[in-house]
Design a protein around this motif. Structure first.
Motif, mmCIF file in Angstrom:
data_model
loop_
_atom_site.group_PDB
_atom_site.id
_atom_site.type_symbol
_atom_site.label_atom_id
_atom_site.label_comp_id
_atom_site.label_asym_id
_atom_site.label_seq_id
_atom_site.Cartn_x
_atom_site.Cartn_y
_atom_site.Cartn_z
ATOM 1 N N VAL A 32 8.536 -10.069 4.245
ATOM 2 C CA VAL A 32 7.579 -10.269 3.150
ATOM 3 C C VAL A 32 6.277 -9.532 3.445
ATOM 4 O O VAL A 32 5.705 -8.894 2.558
ATOM 5 N N LEU A 33 5.827 -9.589 4.684
ATOM 6 C CA LEU A 33 4.596 -8.877 5.047
ATOM 7 C C LEU A 33 4.739 -7.374 4.831
ATOM 8 O O LEU A 33 3.823 -6.733 4.306
ATOM 9 N N TRP A 34 5.873 -6.790 5.213
ATOM 10 C CA TRP A 34 6.065 -5.355 5.011
ATOM 11 C C TRP A 34 6.132 -5.015 3.523
ATOM 12 O O TRP A 34 5.609 -3.985 3.091
ATOM 13 N N VAL A 35 6.742 -5.886 2.732
ATOM 14 C CA VAL A 35 6.762 -5.673 1.277
ATOM 15 C C VAL A 35 5.337 -5.711 0.737
ATOM 16 O O VAL A 35 4.940 -4.871 -0.084
ATOM 17 N N LEU A 36 4.538 -6.665 1.212
ATOM 18 C CA LEU A 36 3.143 -6.759 0.766
ATOM 19 C C LEU A 36 2.319 -5.560 1.223
ATOM 20 O O LEU A 36 1.452 -5.084 0.481
ATOM 21 N N VAL A 37 2.590 -5.046 2.423
ATOM 22 C CA VAL A 37 1.911 -3.824 2.876
ATOM 23 C C VAL A 37 2.183 -2.701 1.874
ATOM 24 O O VAL A 37 1.262 -2.002 1.435
ATOM 25 N N GLY A 38 3.437 -2.540 1.497
ATOM 26 C CA GLY A 38 3.776 -1.510 0.513
ATOM 27 C C GLY A 38 3.116 -1.754 -0.829
ATOM 28 O O GLY A 38 2.564 -0.836 -1.450
ATOM 29 N N LEU A 39 3.151 -2.997 -1.282
ATOM 30 C CA LEU A 39 2.540 -3.350 -2.563
ATOM 31 C C LEU A 39 1.029 -3.101 -2.551
ATOM 32 O O LEU A 39 0.482 -2.525 -3.500
ATOM 33 N N PHE A 40 0.368 -3.503 -1.473
ATOM 34 C CA PHE A 40 -1.082 -3.293 -1.388
ATOM 35 C C PHE A 40 -1.423 -1.808 -1.264
ATOM 36 O O PHE A 40 -2.460 -1.365 -1.765
ATOM 37 N N ALA A 41 -0.563 -1.029 -0.613
ATOM 38 C CA ALA A 41 -0.784 0.420 -0.536
ATOM 39 C C ALA A 41 -0.681 1.040 -1.930
ATOM 40 O O ALA A 41 -1.531 1.859 -2.326
ATOM 41 N N ILE A 42 0.333 0.642 -2.680
ATOM 42 C CA ILE A 42 0.489 1.146 -4.051
ATOM 43 C C ILE A 42 -0.679 0.695 -4.917
ATOM 44 O O ILE A 42 -1.237 1.491 -5.687
ATOM 45 N N ALA A 43 -1.080 -0.572 -4.779
ATOM 46 C CA ALA A 43 -2.210 -1.088 -5.568
ATOM 47 C C ALA A 43 -3.492 -0.334 -5.247
ATOM 48 O O ALA A 43 -4.286 -0.021 -6.149
ATOM 49 N N THR A 44 -3.708 -0.020 -3.977
ATOM 50 C CA THR A 44 -4.901 0.739 -3.586
ATOM 51 C C THR A 44 -4.891 2.113 -4.251
ATOM 52 O O THR A 44 -5.903 2.542 -4.824
ATOM 53 N N ALA A 45 -3.752 2.777 -4.201
ATOM 54 C CA ALA A 45 -3.649 4.104 -4.824
ATOM 55 C C ALA A 45 -3.823 4.016 -6.342
ATOM 56 O O ALA A 45 -4.583 4.799 -6.928
#
Length: 135
Positions: free
Chosen positions: A82-95
């Motif tokens: 879940v943490l790795w999924v959130l890392v990806g999600l937050f990276a996409i959200a930042t972009a």
């Protein structure tokens, strides 16, 4: 509770409040969804309501990481995934927030997304480090 988990919970609760406000019709739409309209159309208000629930679950997840006695929304064995999924999600959200047409969305939500990304990464690497030390 770690500083990273505390910061994540606080930012996520702010995000939940913002999404709830959008869902009930508060005219803050210039800071969301590209800033096309101050008051969101019904489908975006529904999307904000759903987003509020999702972000509340994510806040609960981070809270459960910081308070081991608190049962989380997923089994503990799923935490790293879940943490790795959130890392990806937050990276996409930042972009995505960084390229938004809305200046206010870029100014507010891009930094929030970036801080959430850093918090998730700090926690991921802390868990990986702890499992390496234990193994």
């Amino acid at each position: 509770m770690s500083v990273a988990a505390r910061v994540a919970v606080i930012l996520l609760l702010v995000l939940v409040g913002f999404q709830v406000a959008l869902a009930v019709g508060v005219p803050w739409g210039k800071a969301a969804y590209g800033g096309a309209s101050a008051t969101l159309e019904p489908r975006l208000r529904i999307a904000s309501g759903i987003a509020a629930v999702v972000w509340a679950l994510v806040a609960w997840f981070f809270l459960s990481l910081g308070i081991p006695a608190l049962a989380g929304p997923v089994p503990d064995s799923w935490n790293i995934v879940v943490l790795w999924v959130l890392v990806g999600l937050f990276a996409i959200a930042t972009a995505m927030n960084g390229i938004s047409r809305s200046r206010i969305e870029r100014a507010i939500w891009m930094p929030v997304s970036a801080v959430l990304l850093v918090c998730a990464l700090v926690i991921v690497f802390r868990i990986i480090g702890a499992s390496t030390m234990a193994g």
